[in-house]
Write a protein that holds these residues in place. Structure first.
Motif, PDB file in Angstrom:
ATOM      1  N   ARG A 177       0.809  -1.224   0.000  1.00 27.34           N
ATOM      2  CA  ARG A 177       0.000   0.000   0.000  1.00 27.34           C
ATOM      3  C   ARG A 177       0.841   1.273   0.000  1.00 27.34           C
ATOM      4  O   ARG A 177       0.283   2.367   0.085  1.00 27.34           O
ATOM      5  CB  ARG A 177      -0.952  -0.013   1.199  1.00 27.34           C
ATOM      6  CG  ARG A 177      -2.079  -1.040   1.085  1.00 27.34           C
ATOM      7  CD  ARG A 177      -3.077  -0.911   2.223  1.00 27.34           C
ATOM      8  NE  ARG A 177      -2.457  -1.193   3.497  1.00 27.34           N
ATOM      9  CZ  ARG A 177      -2.398  -2.398   4.056  1.00 27.34           C
ATOM     10  NH1 ARG A 177      -2.914  -3.444   3.422  1.00 27.34           N
ATOM     11  NH2 ARG A 177      -1.828  -2.576   5.227  1.00 27.34           N
ATOM     12  N   LEU A 182      -7.216   8.842   6.782  1.00 27.45           N
ATOM     13  CA  LEU A 182      -8.523   8.186   6.757  1.00 27.45           C
ATOM     14  C   LEU A 182      -9.601   9.114   6.218  1.00 27.45           C
ATOM     15  O   LEU A 182     -10.516   8.690   5.499  1.00 27.45           O
ATOM     16  CB  LEU A 182      -8.890   7.719   8.169  1.00 27.45           C
ATOM     17  CG  LEU A 182      -8.128   6.494   8.703  1.00 27.45           C
ATOM     18  CD1 LEU A 182      -8.405   6.296  10.182  1.00 27.45           C
ATOM     19  CD2 LEU A 182      -8.504   5.251   7.898  1.00 27.45           C
ATOM     20  N   GLY A 209      -8.930   9.172   2.467  1.00 31.96           N
ATOM     21  CA  GLY A 209      -8.691   7.894   1.799  1.00 31.96           C
ATOM     22  C   GLY A 209      -7.280   7.723   1.283  1.00 31.96           C
ATOM     23  O   GLY A 209      -7.023   6.871   0.426  1.00 31.96           O
ATOM     24  N   GLY A 210      -6.345   8.507   1.788  1.00 30.20           N
ATOM     25  CA  GLY A 210      -4.952   8.397   1.355  1.00 30.20           C
ATOM     26  C   GLY A 210      -4.181   9.653   1.685  1.00 30.20           C
ATOM     27  O   GLY A 210      -4.747  10.656   2.146  1.00 30.20           O
ATOM     28  N   SER A 260       0.280   3.418   6.268  1.00 30.08           N
ATOM     29  CA  SER A 260      -0.512   2.473   5.467  1.00 30.08           C
ATOM     30  C   SER A 260      -1.019   1.318   6.326  1.00 30.08           C
ATOM     31  O   SER A 260      -2.148   0.832   6.146  1.00 30.08           O
ATOM     32  CB  SER A 260       0.320   1.947   4.290  1.00 30.08           C
ATOM     33  OG  SER A 260       1.321   1.040   4.722  1.00 30.08           O
ATOM     34  N   THR A 288      -3.915   2.635   8.635  1.00 30.23           N
ATOM     35  CA  THR A 288      -5.138   3.090   7.982  1.00 30.23           C
ATOM     36  C   THR A 288      -5.690   2.122   6.943  1.00 30.23           C
ATOM     37  O   THR A 288      -6.892   2.175   6.625  1.00 30.23           O
ATOM     38  CB  THR A 288      -4.908   4.442   7.279  1.00 30.23           C
ATOM     39  OG1 THR A 288      -3.919   4.266   6.235  1.00 30.23           O
ATOM     40  CG2 THR A 288      -4.410   5.489   8.267  1.00 30.23           C
ATOM     41  N   CYS A 315      -4.939   2.488   3.950  1.00 32.84           N
ATOM     42  CA  CYS A 315      -5.031   3.346   2.756  1.00 32.84           C
ATOM     43  C   CYS A 315      -3.726   3.297   1.960  1.00 32.84           C
ATOM     44  O   CYS A 315      -2.664   2.956   2.493  1.00 32.84           O
ATOM     45  CB  CYS A 315      -5.297   4.790   3.164  1.00 32.84           C
ATOM     46  SG  CYS A 315      -6.830   5.063   4.057  1.00 32.84           S
TER      47      CYS A 315
END
Length: 452
Positions: free
Chosen positions: A5, A103, A106-107, A127, A130, A132
């Motif tokens: 990720r 969060l 979303g990234g 990563s 989360t 994400c």
């Protein structure tokens, strides 16, 4: 190593901007410097900035004059000398704030001044926390280390452009070898220089005048070199660079480059700037867009692109700049020597990018940059802003003026870091000169009084 990720590049969400310079060799002053605030000027709404020390007046200035609102600031731990990315990864307070930011969108994209293993480890931790995708806008740790190594860069430049594309340079793996190489350079009638390969700018430069070298035995010269390097903060790390210091230098240009992913096209030279340097070590004190003949600028851009293209092939991504000198050869022709790569953001690329953002992503008509440390001159941000007054650029209505790039506070004096914007280069320089006159008026009076 940090997958699945963690990805190299720029994601769709907001960014985390990290201006810390403390991982650059011999740059111990970075722990007390306020230059890390420069990266804050690249922040967009809803993005996060980490700096070591809070300067509220500067943050207010950014919001009021430059329209950079809704930016979240995080601050380093008091008296913690560790890299700020390492602090963020191990501090529950900072990690919690960064986790929430990732969060929420979303990234997250990490945009460090200098990308190191700590940057990638922070991305990996985020990563895992989360789930994400976390992007890192920069090279891998190993490649970042390579391109910022002056010895490695010189070898690569010579393989790409030919053996005469850099000053004569050798690696010394011990003090006796360094002394012997310096003696050889001196006997050939050249000025010598020793450089700590992974330092920045002139921080690890030791320029050697002929008289000093010729009057010493190899044993004395070895002791002299080691003593002087230790004074810089060098920790006996070899190899070190021993080379010829170019004479008859007429200009010190830099090529400011963006290196995208290979599938997105070749490296882009976004500007050729002429660097202003001072003292025998050629310390960087400012820059402006180059006025060199177009043919020479074309050569610089073409050669810089060839070097950066090789970097791109082995996985480099992000901002970098290549420094060169123009020197007058024996036949009177202007020749180019490439000196080093700055595989990071820097004192030219940050203000250049800020100027583009202030002009709605169009190249600013004229740019001048000053970055000087004035020992003994101590000044707070509020006082600098007061003195500049009507010269300050205001994003809501101005097309020219002064942008203060970082707070002036510094343990050793005032670190003045300004960007001047105007429609012509002459007007740009005049505004910058007036700004410096206003800021340093007390210093000038003090010097005049001492002379009396």
């Amino acid at each position: 190593d940090f997958e699945p990720r963690v990805k190299q590049g720029i994601g769709d969400g907001p960014s985390l901007l990290i201006g810390d310079q403390s991982e650059i060799a011999l740059l111990a002053s970075a722990q007390v410097s306020r230059l890390d605030y420069r990266m804050a000027l690249l922040a967009k709404p809803d993005e996060t900035v980490i700096v070591r020390h809070q300067v509220s007046d500067f943050e207010d200035y950014r919001a009021n004059n430059l329209g950079q609102e809704n930016v979240t600031y995080l601050y380093g731990l008091p008296d913690d000398a560790r890299p700020i990315t390492q602090q963020a990864r191990t501090s529950g307070r900072m990690l919690k704030r960064l986790t929430k930011a990732a969060l929420r969108s979303g990234g997250l994209t990490l945009k460090p001044y200098l990308t190191t293993g700590h940057s990638w480890r922070l991305a990996h931790t985020l990563s895992e926390e989360t789930g994400c995708d976390i992007h890192v806008s920069g090279p891998s740790p190993r490649l970042a280390q390579r391109v910022n190594d002056k010895l490695w860069f010189g070898q690569v430049a010579c393989r790409i452009l030919g053996n005469h594309s850099t000053p004569p340079t050798r690696a010394a793996y011990g003090p006796a070898a360094a002394a012997g190489l310096v003696k050889r350079i001196s006997k050939a009638g050249n000025l010598g220089v020793i450089k700590v390969p992974d330092s920045a700018g002139s921080s690890g430069y030791l320029r050697l005048v002929r008289g000093t070298v010729r009057g010493k035995s190899l044993v004395d010269l070895r002791k002299f070199l080691v003593h002087r390097l230790h004074a810089f903060g060098w920790k006996d790390k070899y190899p070190i660079l021993v080379g010829v210091w170019d004479e008859n230098v007429t200009c010190s240009p830099s090529a400011q480059i963006w290196v995208p992913h290979a599938q997105d096209g070749p490296p882009i030279v976004e500007g050729i700037f002429e660097q202003r340097v001072q003292d025998s070590m050629a310390a960087f004190v400012g820059a402006a867009r180059s006025t060199l003949p177009q043919a020479l600028q074309g050569r610089l851009s073409a050669e810089a692109t060839r070097i950066a293209s090789v970097f791109q092939r082995v996985g480099y991504f992000g901002r970098c700049s290549l420094d060169a000198v123009i020197f007058r050869a024996a036949d009177g022709a202007d020749e180019i020597h490439w000196i080093e790569c700055n595989g990071r953001w820097g004192g030219v690329s940050i203000p250049m990018t800020v100027a583009g953002a202030l002009y709605a992503n169009q190249p600013a008509p004229a740019i001048s940059i000053v970055q000087e440390l004035h020992p003994g001159s101590r000044m707070q941000t509020k006082e600098v802003l007061r003195r500049l007054g009507d010269l300050l650029f205001c994003a809501s209505h101005d097309r020219e003026g002064i942008v203060v790039m970082s707070p002036p506070e510094h343990d050793n004096g005032a670190h003045i870091n300004l960007l001047s914007l105007s429609q012509t280069q002459n007007a740009c320089e005049e505004t910058l000169n007036e700004a410096m006159r206003r800021i340093l008026v007390d210093v000038a009076r003090k010097k005049k009084s001492l002379r009396r």
